[in-house]
Write a protein that holds these residues in place. Structure first.
Motif, PDB file in Angstrom:
ATOM      1  N   ASP A 138       8.966  12.953  52.774  1.00  0.00           N
ATOM      2  CA  ASP A 138       9.213  11.697  53.479  1.00  0.00           C
ATOM      3  C   ASP A 138      10.276  10.872  52.769  1.00  0.00           C
TER       4      ASP A 138
ATOM      5  N   SER B 100      13.903  10.042  54.332  1.00  0.00           N
ATOM      6  CA  SER B 100      14.288   8.641  54.533  1.00  0.00           C
ATOM      7  C   SER B 100      15.624   8.323  53.856  1.00  0.00           C
TER       8      SER B 100
ATOM      9  N   ASN C  59      12.569  16.545  60.166  1.00  0.00           N
ATOM     10  CA  ASN C  59      11.659  17.015  59.131  1.00  0.00           C
ATOM     11  C   ASN C  59      10.831  18.132  59.761  1.00  0.00           C
TER      12      ASN C  59
END
Length: 182
Positions: free
Chosen positions: A117, A121, A159
């Motif tokens: 994550d 990001s 992702n």
């Protein structure tokens, strides 16, 4: 025998000066470093759309500027596999047509899936800052960019870690840059 203070007094300013000089000689961090080491290694340069390349670049130019030799190659294709220190690896596929580089695909594998994550990001933040706010299309984070040679170009980021069902499988980010042919 204890050293005399008269010898230490002139040495102290010299040591302080030397410390300041050595500290100021550190190379400044690149702008890319603020997005983390994975991002900096994969993207490598702020010029172009990816690793210093732009759609339309010639195959010979891409091959000469890449940091390693391609694992596979033919007249319209270059394929690379690279390491990310101890954090994982990534691959890059460059596709070419008569106009030059027309598609870039990269799969980024992170050994520690719990860091996915954060890495995702960082990529998203970079593209948001450089190309404006993204849109979500069919589960992909997408940016639309104008190109003189190809018109609209899409940058697609996803992702894909959930594609791996094995315990302790690496996380995966897919990046795809291509002309919009809709």
């Amino acid at each position: 025998m204890k050293p005399s203070n008269k010898y230490l007094k002139p040495i102290f300013p010299a040591l302080l000066f030397l410390t300041l000089i050595i500290g100021s000689c550190k190379q400044p961090k690149s702008k890319m470093a603020s997005y983390g080491p994975v991002f900096e290694t994969v993207m490598r340069s702020e010029t172009g759309v990816f690793r210093g390349f732009s759609l339309g670049d010639k195959q010979d130019s891409v091959r000469l500027k890449e940091t390693v030799k391609p694992m596979e190659t033919d007249s319209g294709y270059l394929y690379y596999e690279l390491k990310l220190d101890t954090t994982g690896s990534f691959n890059i596929t460059y596709n070419f047509d008569d106009e030059g580089l027309n598609e870039i695909q990269s799969d980024i594998y992170i050994n520690n899936a719990s860091k996915m994550d954060d890495v995702f990001s960082k990529f998203k933040s970079y593209f948001d800052e450089h190309y404006g706010a993204s849109q979500t299309r069919q589960g992909y984070t997408v940016w639309t960019v104008k190109s003189e040679k190809y018109g609209e170009v899409r940058i697609s980021l996803s992702n894909e870690s959930s594609d791996f069902t094995v315990d302790k499988a690496p996380g995966k980010i897919a990046l795809w840059i291509y002309p919009d042919k809709e």
